[in-house]
Design a protein around this motif. Structure first.
Motif, short mmCIF file in Angstrom:
data_model
loop_
_atom_site.label_atom_id
_atom_site.label_comp_id
_atom_site.label_asym_id
_atom_site.label_seq_id
_atom_site.Cartn_x
_atom_site.Cartn_y
_atom_site.Cartn_z
N ILE A 51 0.94 -1.11 0.00
CA ILE A 51 -0.01 -0.18 -0.01
C ILE A 51 0.77 1.23 0.25
O ILE A 51 1.52 1.36 0.83
CB ILE A 51 -0.78 0.15 1.10
N PHE A 52 0.64 2.04 -0.74
CA PHE A 52 1.43 3.29 -1.05
C PHE A 52 0.40 4.46 -0.83
O PHE A 52 -0.85 4.81 -1.46
CB PHE A 52 1.79 3.50 -2.34
N ARG A 53 0.64 5.36 0.20
CA ARG A 53 -0.30 6.43 0.52
C ARG A 53 0.21 7.79 -0.40
O ARG A 53 1.20 8.06 -0.23
CB ARG A 53 -0.47 6.71 1.89
N TYR A 54 -0.64 8.36 -1.21
CA TYR A 54 -0.33 9.28 -2.08
C TYR A 54 -1.06 10.37 -1.92
O TYR A 54 -2.47 10.38 -1.95
CB TYR A 54 -0.55 9.02 -3.75
N ASP A 55 -0.79 11.59 -1.23
CA ASP A 55 -1.37 12.67 -0.89
C ASP A 55 -1.82 13.69 -2.11
O ASP A 55 -0.77 13.97 -2.74
CB ASP A 55 -0.96 13.29 0.40
N ILE A 56 -2.87 14.36 -2.06
CA ILE A 56 -3.02 15.69 -2.91
C ILE A 56 -3.69 16.68 -2.11
O ILE A 56 -4.69 16.47 -1.08
CB ILE A 56 -4.05 15.21 -3.83
N ASN A 57 -2.88 17.99 -2.11
CA ASN A 57 -3.21 18.82 -1.34
C ASN A 57 -3.99 20.20 -1.96
O ASN A 57 -3.55 21.43 -1.54
CB ASN A 57 -1.89 19.43 -0.38
N ILE A 58 -4.56 19.93 -3.08
CA ILE A 58 -5.23 21.04 -3.81
C ILE A 58 -6.81 20.95 -3.52
O ILE A 58 -7.46 19.90 -3.73
CB ILE A 58 -4.80 20.82 -5.24
N PRO A 59 -7.53 22.03 -3.01
CA PRO A 59 -8.63 22.13 -2.72
C PRO A 59 -9.60 21.75 -3.84
O PRO A 59 -9.39 22.29 -4.98
CB PRO A 59 -9.02 23.65 -2.14
N ARG A 60 -10.78 21.01 -3.44
CA ARG A 60 -11.89 20.79 -4.45
C ARG A 60 -13.41 21.14 -3.83
O ARG A 60 -13.30 20.63 -2.71
CB ARG A 60 -11.76 19.41 -5.15
N TYR A 61 -14.00 21.67 -4.57
CA TYR A 61 -15.41 22.29 -4.00
C TYR A 61 -16.62 21.83 -4.49
O TYR A 61 -16.56 21.77 -5.70
CB TYR A 61 -15.29 23.88 -4.07
N PHE A 62 -17.47 21.35 -3.56
CA PHE A 62 -18.55 20.63 -4.01
C PHE A 62 -19.83 21.40 -3.34
O PHE A 62 -19.61 22.09 -2.48
CB PHE A 62 -18.43 19.02 -3.60
N SER A 63 -21.11 21.04 -3.67
CA SER A 63 -22.29 21.63 -3.30
C SER A 63 -22.54 21.47 -1.71
O SER A 63 -23.02 22.20 -0.92
CB SER A 63 -23.37 21.27 -3.98
N TRP A 64 -21.76 20.14 -1.28
CA TRP A 64 -22.11 19.83 0.07
C TRP A 64 -20.79 20.13 1.07
O TRP A 64 -20.78 19.76 2.08
CB TRP A 64 -22.31 18.41 0.18
N GLY A 65 -19.67 20.71 0.55
CA GLY A 65 -18.62 20.90 1.50
C GLY A 65 -17.29 20.89 0.41
O GLY A 65 -17.36 21.20 -0.68
N THR A 66 -16.10 21.11 1.27
CA THR A 66 -14.95 21.06 0.66
C THR A 66 -13.97 20.11 0.80
O THR A 66 -13.80 19.49 1.95
CB THR A 66 -14.40 22.59 0.94
N TRP A 67 -13.12 19.67 -0.18
CA TRP A 67 -11.96 18.69 0.06
C TRP A 67 -10.98 19.43 0.03
O TRP A 67 -10.39 20.20 -1.16
CB TRP A 67 -11.79 17.77 -0.95
N HIS A 68 -10.30 19.84 1.32
CA HIS A 68 -9.04 20.51 1.12
C HIS A 68 -7.96 19.77 1.37
O HIS A 68 -6.74 20.11 0.52
CB HIS A 68 -8.94 21.21 2.87
N ASN A 69 -7.92 18.63 1.37
CA ASN A 69 -6.63 17.76 0.90
C ASN A 69 -7.47 16.16 0.96
O ASN A 69 -8.42 15.94 1.38
CB ASN A 69 -5.69 17.54 2.01
#
Length: 417
Positions: A51-69
């Motif tokens: 298992i390799f954990r790959y992180d993304i730290n670019i925000p993504r915005y939705f109608s129900w909330g935000t993915w900050h990472n």
């Protein structure tokens, strides 16, 4: 036992691959694959799971909330020298995430034969299953990739899919800031993806119309523009009210809309008739694939979204795609903001089912580090922004594992736990 790697020069190797119709493949274990006839491959044991954990730290915005990472997992399942790759978005907004649940889930497959693993997986890919769809689907992808490599067959062939024409990539914008939306639309043109655009709506007509106007202003009238509301329109009291809202979007250049509201099957069918040439795209009703096969009906929409991370089974996904075609509708392949190995796999499935477009494409920013580890792929983004496919064993990805280990946030070898 699996035979060792084939020793031959590159020219003879390419000739031998071409003779079997696998043009341009670079998979290094051809001789071993060729020895697995019938069901012999099912007796090969799973010897390693990483298992390799790959992180993304670019925000993504939705109608129900935000993915900050986001925290994605790339998983490699090996049987001796053979392996299969898969990817899953495992967590979001959780930089301290540890893949403990995934380790515990995957441990049970260590040491099983491929046949035993497939049987155990299939026992949970049923109506009423309590297992996470992401876990089921991710393992399915990895096992299918491994199975194809062992048999020297394309995973798409194993799924019974025969499409081979390039499919347009769908650029997706996840932002409600008008300035950023304009910048993203301009980026789509720079990346030769401005012909097909999807943007998130937020259930606020004023905001959503403004975003649509911005995108049309950048892309012009010829681009195909669709939106995803995630069932965001909630304050309507009748289908006529909802129709009136959708009509305004259609009048301003929207071609198709995905999950505009929470709708029952009969409402989907009635609304599609009411909105004329605006295409409705059911997504939520298709989840998981084994449920979608039973619940979908003719007339619910003109395009059905088969959404990664929610199908639960690639075999059922292929069956669902066939059923969509049987009723005269079309298929699109969605996305779960995938960035790595799963992108190519879903692109191949999109081509195999003859999808209208594929949203699961590598992202210039999010996938950058992964792409630096990618040595070769069965799929290719053409100059016109369409994705083509050259069959290779399994899903055909070759990744520099040592380099990947050095750039990911964490690495776990389940074999040693």
């Amino acid at each position: 036992m699996i035979l060792g790697k084939m020793k031959t020069n590159r020219r003879d190797f390419i000739k031998s691959m071409s003779a079997l119709g696998i043009v341009g493949a670079t998979y290094p274990l051809f001789s071993a694959c060729a020895g697995k006839n019938g069901t012999e491959y099912l007796n090969e044991k799973i010897t390693k799971i990483e298992i390799f954990r790959y992180d993304i730290n670019i925000p993504r915005y939705f109608s129900w909330g935000t993915w900050h990472n986001r925290q994605h997992l790339f998983i490699k399942i090996s049987s001796g020298d053979f392996y299969g790759w898969t990817e899953t978005p495992a967590s979001k907004n959780n930089p301290d995430f540890k893949p403990t649940a995934w380790v515990n889930y995957l441990k049970q497959f260590k040491g099983l034969t491929l046949g035993e693993a497939q049987k155990r997986l299939a026992s949970e890919q049923v109506l009423g299953s309590k297992r996470s769809l992401k876990m089921l689907e991710s393992l399915d992808m990895g096992l299918l990739d491994l199975s194809g490599r062992l048999q020297n067959k394309s995973a798409v062939d194993l799924l019974g899919l025969s499409g081979n024409k390039p499919v347009p990539g769908l650029y997706c914008i996840l932002d409600k800031d008008d300035k950023k939306v304009r910048e993203e639309a301009e980026k789509s043109i720079e990346q030769n993806l401005g012909h097909h655009m999807k943007f998130k709506m937020y259930g606020n007509e004023k905001v959503d119309l403004k975003l649509l106007h911005t995108i049309r202003d950048v892309l012009g009238d010829e681009a195909v523009v669709i939106s995803d509301v995630n069932k965001g329109y909630k304050k309507w009291k009748s289908l006529n009210e909802l129709k009136t809202i959708l009509d305004r979007f259609k009048a301003n250049g929207l071609n198709a809309i995905e999950d505009p509201a929470h709708l029952k099957t009969k409402q989907w069918i009635a609304l599609q008739k009411m909105v004329g040439d605006l295409t409705l795209i059911p997504d939520a009703p298709m989840r998981p694939a084994w449920k979608g096969i039973k619940t979908m009906e003719t007339g619910m929409g003109r395009i059905f979204n088969l959404h990664p991370s929610t199908m639960g089974s690639l075999t059922h996904t292929a069956k669902l795609a066939h059923k969509v075609k049987e009723i005269g509708a079309k298929v699109m392949i969605g996305d779960d903001s995938l960035v790595g190995p799963a992108c190519s796999a879903w692109q191949q499935i999109a081509i195999g089912v003859g999808a209208t477009w594929v949203e699961a494409i590598e992202k210039k920013e999010d996938s950058k580090i992964y792409l630096e580890c990618l040595q070769s792929s069965a799929t290719k983004k053409e100059a016109n922004g369409y994705y083509s496919f050259t069959p290779k064993p399994g899903f055909g990805l070759e990744i520099d594992t040592d380099r990947l280990k050095n750039i990911v946030t964490s690495y776990t070898d389940i074999t040693r736990t």
